[in-house]
Structure formats: structure tokens, C-alpha cells
Design a protein around this motif. Structure first.
Motif, PDB file in Angstrom:
ATOM      1  N   PHE A  38     -11.806  18.428 -69.234  1.00  0.00           N
ATOM      2  CA  PHE A  38     -10.616  18.768 -70.037  1.00  0.00           C
ATOM      3  C   PHE A  38     -11.044  19.641 -71.218  1.00  0.00           C
ATOM      4  O   PHE A  38     -11.209  19.149 -72.336  1.00  0.00           O
ATOM      5  CB  PHE A  38      -9.950  17.487 -70.568  1.00  0.00           C
ATOM      6  CG  PHE A  38      -9.624  16.475 -69.500  1.00  0.00           C
ATOM      7  CD1 PHE A  38      -8.596  16.723 -68.599  1.00  0.00           C
ATOM      8  CD2 PHE A  38     -10.326  15.271 -69.390  1.00  0.00           C
ATOM      9  CE1 PHE A  38      -8.278  15.804 -67.598  1.00  0.00           C
ATOM     10  CE2 PHE A  38     -10.013  14.350 -68.404  1.00  0.00           C
ATOM     11  CZ  PHE A  38      -8.994  14.612 -67.498  1.00  0.00           C
ATOM     12  N   PRO A  39     -11.232  20.956 -71.017  1.00  0.00           N
ATOM     13  CA  PRO A  39     -11.784  21.795 -72.090  1.00  0.00           C
ATOM     14  C   PRO A  39     -10.843  21.933 -73.286  1.00  0.00           C
ATOM     15  O   PRO A  39     -11.303  22.146 -74.402  1.00  0.00           O
ATOM     16  CB  PRO A  39     -11.974  23.160 -71.422  1.00  0.00           C
ATOM     17  CG  PRO A  39     -11.747  22.953 -69.977  1.00  0.00           C
ATOM     18  CD  PRO A  39     -10.933  21.723 -69.813  1.00  0.00           C
ATOM     19  N   GLN A  40      -9.540  21.835 -73.055  1.00  0.00           N
ATOM     20  CA  GLN A  40      -8.532  21.948 -74.133  1.00  0.00           C
ATOM     21  C   GLN A  40      -7.351  21.091 -73.720  1.00  0.00           C
ATOM     22  O   GLN A  40      -7.187  20.820 -72.530  1.00  0.00           O
ATOM     23  CB  GLN A  40      -8.035  23.398 -74.232  1.00  0.00           C
ATOM     24  CG  GLN A  40      -9.041  24.372 -74.787  1.00  0.00           C
ATOM     25  CD  GLN A  40      -8.389  25.742 -75.034  1.00  0.00           C
ATOM     26  OE1 GLN A  40      -7.207  25.848 -75.344  1.00  0.00           O
ATOM     27  NE2 GLN A  40      -9.198  26.783 -74.918  1.00  0.00           N
ATOM     28  N   PRO A  41      -6.481  20.704 -74.682  1.00  0.00           N
ATOM     29  CA  PRO A  41      -5.296  19.943 -74.272  1.00  0.00           C
ATOM     30  C   PRO A  41      -4.498  20.717 -73.217  1.00  0.00           C
ATOM     31  O   PRO A  41      -4.278  21.917 -73.356  1.00  0.00           O
ATOM     32  CB  PRO A  41      -4.478  19.807 -75.569  1.00  0.00           C
ATOM     33  CG  PRO A  41      -5.460  20.015 -76.675  1.00  0.00           C
ATOM     34  CD  PRO A  41      -6.531  20.915 -76.150  1.00  0.00           C
ATOM     35  N   TRP A  43      -5.469  21.520 -70.272  1.00  0.00           N
ATOM     36  CA  TRP A  43      -6.326  22.201 -69.293  1.00  0.00           C
ATOM     37  C   TRP A  43      -7.059  21.138 -68.455  1.00  0.00           C
ATOM     38  O   TRP A  43      -7.528  20.142 -69.007  1.00  0.00           O
ATOM     39  CB  TRP A  43      -7.396  23.057 -69.973  1.00  0.00           C
ATOM     40  CG  TRP A  43      -6.899  24.268 -70.699  1.00  0.00           C
ATOM     41  CD1 TRP A  43      -5.679  24.421 -71.279  1.00  0.00           C
ATOM     42  CD2 TRP A  43      -7.631  25.477 -70.936  1.00  0.00           C
ATOM     43  NE1 TRP A  43      -5.591  25.648 -71.870  1.00  0.00           N
ATOM     44  CE2 TRP A  43      -6.771  26.327 -71.680  1.00  0.00           C
ATOM     45  CE3 TRP A  43      -8.905  25.924 -70.615  1.00  0.00           C
ATOM     46  CZ2 TRP A  43      -7.167  27.600 -72.089  1.00  0.00           C
ATOM     47  CZ3 TRP A  43      -9.297  27.194 -71.034  1.00  0.00           C
ATOM     48  CH2 TRP A  43      -8.437  28.017 -71.748  1.00  0.00           C
ATOM     49  N   GLU A  45     -10.046  20.968 -65.290  1.00  0.00           N
ATOM     50  CA  GLU A  45     -10.939  21.719 -64.402  1.00  0.00           C
ATOM     51  C   GLU A  45     -11.832  20.777 -63.598  1.00  0.00           C
ATOM     52  O   GLU A  45     -12.037  19.622 -63.988  1.00  0.00           O
ATOM     53  CB  GLU A  45     -11.841  22.658 -65.240  1.00  0.00           C
ATOM     54  CG  GLU A  45     -11.060  23.709 -66.005  1.00  0.00           C
ATOM     55  CD  GLU A  45     -11.955  24.621 -66.870  1.00  0.00           C
ATOM     56  OE1 GLU A  45     -13.199  24.428 -66.874  1.00  0.00           O
ATOM     57  OE2 GLU A  45     -11.405  25.506 -67.533  1.00  0.00           O
ATOM     58  N   ASP A 104      -3.259  21.635 -64.337  1.00  0.00           N
ATOM     59  CA  ASP A 104      -3.567  22.463 -65.513  1.00  0.00           C
ATOM     60  C   ASP A 104      -2.340  23.282 -65.953  1.00  0.00           C
ATOM     61  O   ASP A 104      -1.681  23.912 -65.138  1.00  0.00           O
ATOM     62  CB  ASP A 104      -4.715  23.413 -65.136  1.00  0.00           C
ATOM     63  CG  ASP A 104      -5.301  24.137 -66.313  1.00  0.00           C
ATOM     64  OD1 ASP A 104      -6.453  23.845 -66.669  1.00  0.00           O
ATOM     65  OD2 ASP A 104      -4.603  25.018 -66.871  1.00  0.00           O
ATOM     66  N   ARG A 106      -2.338  25.784 -68.453  1.00  0.00           N
ATOM     67  CA  ARG A 106      -2.687  26.922 -69.322  1.00  0.00           C
ATOM     68  C   ARG A 106      -1.834  28.163 -69.046  1.00  0.00           C
ATOM     69  O   ARG A 106      -1.750  29.041 -69.897  1.00  0.00           O
ATOM     70  CB  ARG A 106      -4.185  27.245 -69.216  1.00  0.00           C
ATOM     71  CG  ARG A 106      -4.583  28.026 -67.999  1.00  0.00           C
ATOM     72  CD  ARG A 106      -6.083  28.199 -67.908  1.00  0.00           C
ATOM     73  NE  ARG A 106      -6.754  26.909 -67.719  1.00  0.00           N
ATOM     74  CZ  ARG A 106      -8.063  26.749 -67.658  1.00  0.00           C
ATOM     75  NH1 ARG A 106      -8.850  27.784 -67.813  1.00  0.00           N
ATOM     76  NH2 ARG A 106      -8.596  25.564 -67.451  1.00  0.00           N
ATOM     77  N   ASN A 146      -9.541  36.619 -67.676  1.00  0.00           N
ATOM     78  CA  ASN A 146     -10.305  35.969 -68.752  1.00  0.00           C
ATOM     79  C   ASN A 146     -11.801  35.812 -68.503  1.00  0.00           C
ATOM     80  O   ASN A 146     -12.543  35.510 -69.435  1.00  0.00           O
ATOM     81  CB  ASN A 146      -9.704  34.586 -69.057  1.00  0.00           C
ATOM     82  CG  ASN A 146      -8.351  34.719 -69.732  1.00  0.00           C
ATOM     83  OD1 ASN A 146      -8.268  34.945 -70.933  1.00  0.00           O
ATOM     84  ND2 ASN A 146      -7.289  34.644 -68.942  1.00  0.00           N
ATOM     85  N   THR A 347       2.828  15.137 -68.830  1.00  0.00           N
ATOM     86  CA  THR A 347       2.544  16.579 -68.715  1.00  0.00           C
ATOM     87  C   THR A 347       3.830  17.320 -68.365  1.00  0.00           C
ATOM     88  O   THR A 347       3.846  18.227 -67.555  1.00  0.00           O
ATOM     89  CB  THR A 347       1.496  16.855 -67.617  1.00  0.00           C
ATOM     90  OG1 THR A 347       1.957  16.207 -66.409  1.00  0.00           O
ATOM     91  CG2 THR A 347       0.129  16.336 -67.967  1.00  0.00           C
TER      92      THR A 347
END
Ligand SMILES: Nc1ncnc2c1ncn2[C@@H]1O[C@H](COP(=O)(O)OP(=O)(O)O)[C@@H](O)[C@H]1O
Ligand SMILES: O=P(O)(O)OC[C@H](O)CO
Length: 494
Positions: A38-41, A43, A45, A104, A106, A146, A347
């Protein structure tokens, strides 16, 4: 030598492998969880290499546990978490980024932009899908936009895109086969539901070069053979389907109008609509069920993002139960939730609301509310969300659903299953084998390789474990549903 079918079931939280015999009975199971990143809220992966290593590991373990060796494996079927997106280098085979998981969010803003431009109408007509960050197309675009150098490489034909089935097939065949099946392709938002091919206009909307897309094939055919993987023996990989379509097949919902609901992390209800792709007027998805022997069948789908996961939240977030199974005993301490409603929109909400701004909400708490009421309200929320989807499905199909076949981890909960039947006023039927996702993939592989001769032959293998019948009166059902509707409104007021 007795032969078996090996099913690889690559799920959101774990990789599983199951060996089935000719009767469709389970011979052995192996399972391994892997890391959620979970690299960011918002997200989510996965590491594609870990997906591969855990899947290969459990495949070997299942064969050994069954006391077999790879010569006993007649064919392999693959079924997988859908929409999750991997992009890798065609030459080195190395992923250029982690897998972006179906959960996810994003790309939600980009999806909102598509809606503002009114493109959601064309997209639904072409793909049968509601514009949402859930599907693969916006995730592929994000990677190309990205990851350093990714777009240039993609334009030169140096990158491959795949859903998890495609990634596993590529690894099993050592890069010889870059393909997917129609059921998985129908979840990308890039496939035309009528031609069953990639759609040039959608490629343009999402700015994705067509040369990175896999070949679309049927769900039941030999895709390739293993190349010195598991053993020197070349085993045919002969069945592929997305996990929810595979469960529909494993439940033998092979006739139009038959419905299954899988209660796992989320809830996924699918109705077989035969050779007709019914475009929903009630916010459901139209999806390919499978293509077998040249015949394509479609399904209507209601995807609920949080179901069994609400039980995990009670365990890991609130800490009011120690294990998932404890919820049944705790909830059984009360006769009802005493007016407490829990809407687990952690979510946002999926079908039939598709509101990515909704948030988890609990209403109706009084001084007398206990942990048992919370437990009951959490279980009830799974059943209420299922009612919403089933009603939409009846409206779209014009069919009254008299029987719901169920499977998935949460169906062991008898209290939930009984409440589900009560609320729906429909029979809820749990089969003897609830590993229907893996079974579906095994059937698809076995049918392609002559292990089973026809769908009619396997039809008899489906057996009832328990049938739940409704015993609730209409007035109570209506009162409960009215309370739920108010709670859903509250969850959407953010
Ligand atoms: N007794 C139970 N009552 C309710 N939910 C349960 C119970 N046991 C497991 N679950 C839920 O079932 C889910 C796991 O089911 P599974 O089909 O393996 O899901 P997935 O394939 O999505 O990982 C978990 O979310 C868990 O909380
Ligand atoms: O891996 P599961 O069982 O949670 O299924 C996930 C679905 O395929 C998502 O669309």
C-alpha cells in the motif's frame, strides 16, 4: 497411470493450487499468502515476481501432497484475480512496475474526467463496463505515463501488458505465449464485447499502443505447454478464465438465467445470460462468461468491493473477534442488530451505486448497542449488498431469481446464509465443493484435452451440501430493507 487436472487459482490475497480427479473431487490443496503493498492511501500493488514464485511453489506442493508427480497431470487450468495489471519488458521478461491491483483507486480522477467528457456512454456500449478505476485500461495508462521511459518503449513494441492469467502463462511457457482468454480480456475496458477483439478507438481513448496487448483466445483450448517448469514434462495449459467467471462455470451455471454469488473479500454475483450480451440499465456490468468450442456466452455481473473483508476489519481493525469464524458465535448472541446498520463502503461503493466518494458508515447506535450487534450488523451488510445487486439483476434480465448458488470463504457462515435467504426470499444453495473457482478452471482445461467429453458429462458432479429457505415475513423484510436504504444514503453523503 491415473491422470488429474491441476488448477492454479491466483487470488487477491493468496496463490492456491488444487489437484482434481475425474469425479471433480479435490485430491489436494496448497495455498500461500503474499504481500499486499500500500504505497499511498487508496493504492494497492502486488509484486508480480512474488505472484509467480508463490503460484509455482503451491503448484509443486499440491502435486507432492497428492503423492503424485508431474506425469500424472493431464492439463493445467488457470483462474485469476481479474483486472490487476502487469506491464513487463518483452526481451528481459522483467516487470517495469508492480502489478496495480483491481482495488487500486489512483486513476479515479482520470475516470471522472472521462465521465465529464461523456465518454462513459461509448465505453459502456463497447465494453459493457461502467467507467471506474477498477478496470485495467486506466492502470496501463498510468504505468505508461508515470514509469520512466515506459511509453517510448511501449511505442517501439518492447513492452507487454497482461492481466494475471497472461503473466502466469508467459512465465509457464518461458515467454513463448503472450495471450489471454476472452473472459479476462472483457475486464480490461479495451475489448469490444461484440467482436471480441481489441478496439482501436478505446486504445486511443486510453492512449495504449495495440502492440503491447496479448492475443485474445477462447477459455478452453491449449494455449501452450510448460517449458521445463515443474519438470521436464510439457504439460498443456488448456483452460483460462477470470476467477468469477470460472466460479460460474464451476457452479455449473451453464444455462441462461442461472446465478451464483461468491462471498470472498468482495461479493461477485454473476448471471448467465447465454449468447446474449445484455447491456445493463441498472448499473451492472456486462461481461463475457466464457468461450468454449467457438460459442461465446455472456453474463451480467454485480461487483461488491467489501464483503468478507468487513469481517477482517472487525478482527484486525476493531479487534472484537479473534478469528473470522468467531463472528458467527458473537452475532448469534442477539436476535437482530437492533436497528444498527453498517455500510462497509471502505473504498467507495461498487454495484449498483458506483460511488467512489462513499465512505464506511455505521448508523442506529444506542447506549444498548453491544459488540454482538456490531457483529450482526457487519454480517447483515454482506447480505443487504447482495439484495441490492440481485434486485438490479432481476430488473435487467426480467427473470425472477428462484435459487442462488453460493461459494467463497464466508459461505461457511450458516447464520449469514440463512439471513441471506430470509432477506432475498429466495433459496440459497451451498454445494458440496465450494472451491468452485478452481474447479471451473479445471473443467475448462479438462474439456479442451478430452479428460471430460462434454459439459453434460460434468453436470452430474454438482451436489448440494445445504439449502437455506426463507422463513421471514414480508413486513419484517421490508422494514429491514428500508433501514438499509437510509444507511446507504448516509454513506453517500460525504
Ligand atoms: N466464518 C466466517 N464468517 C464470515 N466471513 C468469513 C468466515 N470465514 C472467512 N470469512 C471471510 O471470507 C473471506 C475469505 O474468503 P475467500 O473465498 O478465501 O476470499 P478471497 O478469494 O477473496 O481471498 C475473508 O474476507 C474472511 O473474512
Ligand atoms: O481474488 P478475489 O477472489 O478477491 O477476486 C477478485 C475479483 O476477480 C476482482 O474482480
Amino acid at each position: 497411470m491415473t491422470k488429474y487436472i491441476l488448477a492454479l487459482d491466483q487470488g487477491t490475497t493468496s496463490s492456491r493450487a488444487i489437484v482434481f480427479d475425474h469425479d471433480g473431487s479435490i485430491v489436494s490443496v496448497a495455498q500461500k499468502e503474499f504481500k499486499q503493498i500500500f504505497p499511498q492511501p487508496g493504492w494497492v500493488e502486488h509484486d508480480p515476481e512474488e505472484i509467480w514464485s508463490t503460484q509455482l511453489g503451491v503448484a509443486a506442493e499440491a502435486i507432492t501432497k497428492a503423492g503424485l508427480n508431474t506425469e500424472n497431470i493431464h492439463a493445467i487450468g488457470i483462474t485469476n484475480q481479474r483486472e490487476t495489471t502487469v506491464v513487463w519488458d518483452r526481451n528481459t521478461g522483467k516487470p517495469v512496475y508492480n502489478a496495480i491491483v483491481w482495488q487500486d483507486r489512483r486513476t479515479a480522477d482520470f475516470c471522472d474526467e472521462l465521465k465529464r467528457k461523456n465518454l462513459h456512454i461509448l465505453i459502456q456500449q463497447r465494453t459493457g463496463l461502467v467507467v471506474d478505476a477498477y478496470f485495467s485500461a486506466s492502470k496501463v495508462k498510468w504505468i505508461l505515463d508515470n514509469v520512466d521511459g515506459a511509453r517510448t518503449k511501449a511505442e517501439k513494441g518492447e513492452l507487454c501488458f497482461g492481466t494475471i492469467d497472461t503473466w502466469l502463462l508467459w512465465k509457464l511457457t518461458k515467454g513463448q505465449v503472450h495471450a489471454t482468454d476472452v473472459s479476462n480480456a472483457s475486464r480490461t475496458m479495451l475489448m469490444n464485447l461484440q467482436t471480441l477483439q481489441w478496439d482501436g478507438e478505446l486504445e486511443k481513448i486510453f492512449n495504449i499502443p495495440g502492440n503491447m496487448l496479448p492475443q485474445i483466445r477462447s477459455s478452453s483450448e491449449v494455449f501452450g505447454t510448460t517449458q521445463n517448469i515443474l519438470t521436464a514434462t510439457n504439460i498443456p495449459i488448456a483452460g483460462i478464465a477470470g476467477d468469477q467467471q470460472s466460479a460460474l462455470f464451476g457452479q455449473l451455471c451453464t444455462h441462461s438465467g442461472m446465478v451464483k454469488n461468491t462471498y470472498g473479500t468482495g461479493c461477485f454475483m454473476l448471471m448467465n445470460t447465454g449468447e446474449k450480451a445484455v447491456i445493463s440499465k441498472n448499473n451492472l456490468l456486462t461481461t463475457v462468461a466464457w468461450k468454449i468450442n467457438g460459442k461465446t456466452e455472456y453474463a451480467l455481473e454485480g461487483s461488491v468491493f467489501i464483503a468478507g473483508a468487513v469481517v477482517q476489519w472487525l478482527r484486525d481493525g476493531l479487534g472484537i473477534i479473534r478469528s473470522s469464524t468467531d463472528i458467527e458465535k458473537l452475532a448469534a448472541k442477539v436476535t437482530d442488530s437492533d436497528g444498527v446498520y453498517m455500510v462497509p463502503a471502505f473504498t467507495g461503493l461498487g454495484a449498483p451505486y458506483w460511488n467512489q466518494h462513499a465512505r464506511g458508515t455505521i448508523v442506529g447506535i444506542t447506549r444498548g448497542t453491544t459488540a454482538a450487534h456490531f457483529a450482526k450488523a457487519a454480517l447483515d451488510s454482506i447480505a443487504y449488498q447482495t439484495v441490492d445487486v440481485l434486485k438490479a439483476m432481476e430488473a435487467d434480465s426480467g427473470i425472477e431469481i428462484k435459487e442462488l448458488r453460493v461459494d467463497g470463504g464466508a459461505t461457511v457462515n450458516n447464520l449469514l446464509m440463512q439471513f441471506q435467504s430470509d432477506l432475498l426470499n429466495t433459496a440459497v444453495v451451498r454445494p458440496r465443493i465450494t472451491e468452485t473457482t478452481a474447479l471451473g478452471a479445471a473443467y475448462l482445461a479438462g474439456l479442451a484435452t478430452g479428460y471430460w467429453n462434454s459439459i453434460d458429462e460434468i453436470q452430474e458432479q454438482w451436489q448440494v451440501d445445504r439449502k437455506f429457505e426463507s422463513s421471514m415475513d414480508e413486513e419484517k423484510r421490508e422494514t429491514l430493507m428500508n433501514g438499509w436504504k437510509k444507511a446507504v444514503k448516509a454513506a453517500q453523503s460525504y
